[in-house]
Design a protein around this motif. Structure first.
Motif, short mmCIF file in Angstrom:
data_model
loop_
_atom_site.label_atom_id
_atom_site.label_comp_id
_atom_site.label_asym_id
_atom_site.label_seq_id
_atom_site.Cartn_x
_atom_site.Cartn_y
_atom_site.Cartn_z
N ASP A 1 0.78 -1.19 0.03
CA ASP A 1 0.15 -0.03 0.00
C ASP A 1 0.69 1.30 0.03
O ASP A 1 0.39 2.43 0.06
N GLN A 2 2.25 1.03 -0.29
CA GLN A 2 2.95 2.42 -0.09
C GLN A 2 3.92 2.42 -1.04
O GLN A 2 4.65 1.12 -1.40
N ARG A 3 4.45 3.38 -1.71
CA ARG A 3 5.52 3.45 -2.76
C ARG A 3 6.30 4.51 -2.04
O ARG A 3 6.08 5.72 -1.94
N VAL A 4 7.86 4.29 -1.78
CA VAL A 4 8.57 5.01 -1.10
C VAL A 4 9.71 5.62 -2.28
O VAL A 4 10.48 4.67 -2.93
N VAL A 5 9.91 6.66 -2.42
CA VAL A 5 10.94 7.52 -3.26
C VAL A 5 12.03 7.85 -2.52
O VAL A 5 11.79 8.75 -1.74
N SER A 6 13.30 7.21 -2.68
CA SER A 6 14.20 7.97 -1.62
C SER A 6 15.43 8.60 -2.43
O SER A 6 15.91 8.38 -3.41
N ILE A 7 15.73 9.84 -1.69
CA ILE A 7 16.80 10.64 -2.25
C ILE A 7 17.85 10.42 -1.39
O ILE A 7 17.86 10.57 -0.15
N VAL A 8 18.89 9.74 -2.14
CA VAL A 8 20.05 9.23 -1.30
C VAL A 8 21.28 10.26 -1.32
O VAL A 8 21.61 10.68 -2.42
N TYR A 9 21.74 10.33 -0.21
CA TYR A 9 23.08 11.36 -0.05
C TYR A 9 24.20 10.43 0.27
O TYR A 9 23.90 9.29 0.80
N TRP A 10 25.26 10.95 0.12
CA TRP A 10 26.54 10.16 0.68
C TRP A 10 27.34 11.17 1.56
O TRP A 10 27.36 12.20 1.16
N ALA A 11 27.94 10.87 2.80
CA ALA A 11 28.58 11.55 3.40
C ALA A 11 30.07 10.94 3.80
O ALA A 11 30.22 9.99 4.00
N LEU A 12 31.04 11.79 3.55
CA LEU A 12 32.47 11.36 3.70
C LEU A 12 32.94 11.86 5.13
O LEU A 12 32.93 13.18 5.14
N VAL A 13 33.40 11.16 5.79
CA VAL A 13 33.69 11.48 7.11
C VAL A 13 35.09 11.61 7.58
O VAL A 13 36.05 10.70 7.24
N ARG A 14 35.72 12.76 8.24
CA ARG A 14 36.98 12.93 8.59
C ARG A 14 37.32 12.36 9.81
O ARG A 14 36.37 12.06 10.61
N PRO A 15 38.51 12.26 10.39
CA PRO A 15 38.87 11.48 11.56
C PRO A 15 38.29 12.04 12.62
O PRO A 15 37.78 11.43 13.52
N GLU A 16 38.49 13.45 12.74
CA GLU A 16 37.89 14.29 13.81
C GLU A 16 36.18 13.97 13.91
O GLU A 16 35.62 14.21 15.07
N GLU A 17 35.72 14.17 12.91
CA GLU A 17 34.29 13.78 12.66
C GLU A 17 33.65 12.46 13.29
O GLU A 17 32.95 12.17 13.93
N ASP A 18 34.53 11.49 12.79
CA ASP A 18 34.24 9.96 13.10
C ASP A 18 34.41 9.96 14.59
O ASP A 18 33.72 9.03 15.33
N ALA A 19 35.44 10.63 15.33
CA ALA A 19 35.51 10.69 16.57
C ALA A 19 34.35 11.01 17.46
O ALA A 19 34.10 10.50 18.53
N GLU A 20 33.43 11.62 16.97
CA GLU A 20 32.36 12.09 17.56
C GLU A 20 30.96 11.16 17.31
O GLU A 20 29.88 11.28 17.77
N ALA A 21 31.18 10.08 16.75
CA ALA A 21 30.25 9.09 16.18
C ALA A 21 29.54 8.33 17.46
O ALA A 21 30.27 8.35 18.38
N ASP A 22 28.00 8.43 17.52
CA ASP A 22 27.56 7.74 18.78
C ASP A 22 27.25 6.09 18.29
O ASP A 22 26.78 5.98 17.03
N HIS A 23 27.44 5.48 19.02
CA HIS A 23 27.21 3.96 18.88
C HIS A 23 25.99 3.55 19.75
O HIS A 23 26.18 2.89 21.00
N GLY A 24 24.75 3.80 19.38
CA GLY A 24 23.37 3.37 20.03
C GLY A 24 23.05 2.00 19.94
O GLY A 24 23.94 0.98 19.43
N ASP A 25 22.35 1.41 20.68
CA ASP A 25 21.96 0.03 20.70
C ASP A 25 21.57 -0.55 19.34
O ASP A 25 21.91 -1.74 19.00
N ASN A 26 21.03 0.41 18.51
CA ASN A 26 20.66 -0.30 17.12
C ASN A 26 21.43 0.43 15.96
O ASN A 26 20.87 0.41 14.94
N VAL A 27 22.84 0.91 16.22
CA VAL A 27 23.59 1.42 15.10
C VAL A 27 25.03 0.63 15.45
O VAL A 27 25.35 0.45 16.48
N ALA A 28 25.70 0.23 14.16
CA ALA A 28 26.89 -0.46 14.39
C ALA A 28 27.43 -0.11 13.16
O ALA A 28 26.78 0.07 12.05
N TRP A 29 28.86 -0.04 13.14
CA TRP A 29 29.80 0.14 11.71
C TRP A 29 30.10 -1.18 11.31
O TRP A 29 30.48 -2.12 12.10
#
Length: 251
Positions: A106-134
């Motif tokens: 019953d649903q059609r989804v159109v996704s606009i997809v971005y990409w993000a490229l992360v620097r080391p200092e930005e990666d250091a701020e990443a949050d590792h929640g219960d349902n998020v993993a790398w």
């Protein structure tokens, strides 16, 4: 615009009661040590779905496009909420809109997809929640395609397309610099190329080509804290670059 390899392009009539929804998703790439070695490799964060469809599967960070958000703002807010990341480099990648990609009749989804490229200092701020993993990006794609750990929706198609685009774009643009701090030795830049391309490059040839193309300029300073002669530090100089780097095979 051609469709990414692996996507379904056959026209299908939507169900009479199917409604259209716009969504924004983001493929995030960062360089982290590989699972079995210290050399950097491409990683990405995924979010575990906690409801149907595809409950329990991993998916790209994303969500519905809210009325009060433009596309980039939606991508940034979702990334901040799910991963804690606020990357500088955020670029629109592609639109994905196969009729049945939502997994719901019953649903059609159109996704606009971005990409993000992360620097080391930005990666250091990443949050590792219960349902998020790398996860390592190439291993994730391999496990999706062999059926070991399929991703939700068509996110395997999206990941494959993002990797192909990144590996093509690195040869004609300074996009590798998006993974680096403001100042860096040429060895670090070469490691970015090697991580993205998945193979070793000849150090001498790489140094010669990078300096000849003019995409970097010397800061006049050297790296501190090294045991040997400290290497020179460089910074990006994209306005002087011809944006072309011939990647040669090692002998």
């Amino acid at each position: 615009m051609t469709s990414p390899a692996g996507s379904q392009t056959t026209a299908r009539a939507p169900a009479p009661h199917q409604h259209l929804e716009l969504a924004v998703s983001t493929v995030v790439f960062s360089l982290r040590p590989g699972p079995a070695q210290d050399r950097p490799t491409l990683w990405l964060p995924l979010v575990r779905r906690i409801r149907d469809p595809f409950c329990g599967r991993w998916a790209l960070p994303g969500g519905p496009l809210e009325d009060h958000h433009d596309l980039a703002a939606s991508a940034r807010e979702t990334l901040k909420a799910t991963t804690g990341l606020e990357p500088r480099h955020l670029e629109q990648l592609y639109a994905f809109g196969d009729v049945d990609r939502s997994g719901q009749t019953d649903q059609r989804v159109v996704s606009i997809v971005y990409w993000a490229l992360v620097r080391p200092e930005e990666d250091a701020e990443a949050d590792h929640g219960d349902n998020v993993a790398w996860f390592p990006a190439d291993e994730t794609l391999r496990r999706h395609e062999d059926g070991t750990a399929p991703l939700a929706f068509d996110h395997g198609v999206i990941l494959r397309y993002a990797l192909q685009r990144l590996r093509a774009k690195i040869t004609y643009s300074p996009i590798a610099h998006a993974f680096l701090p403001e100042e860096f030795p040429l060895t670090r830049l070469r490691e970015v190329y090697e991580a993205i391309l998945g193979r070793d490059l000849d150090p001498s040839n790489f140094r010669r080509q990078v300096l000849a193309q003019g995409s970097v300029e010397s800061t006049g300073r050297r790296m501190t804290g090294t045991n040997h002669r400290p290497p020179l530090l460089y910074r990006s100089a994209p306005n002087r670059s011809r944006y072309t780097l011939t990647i040669e095979e090692n002998p």
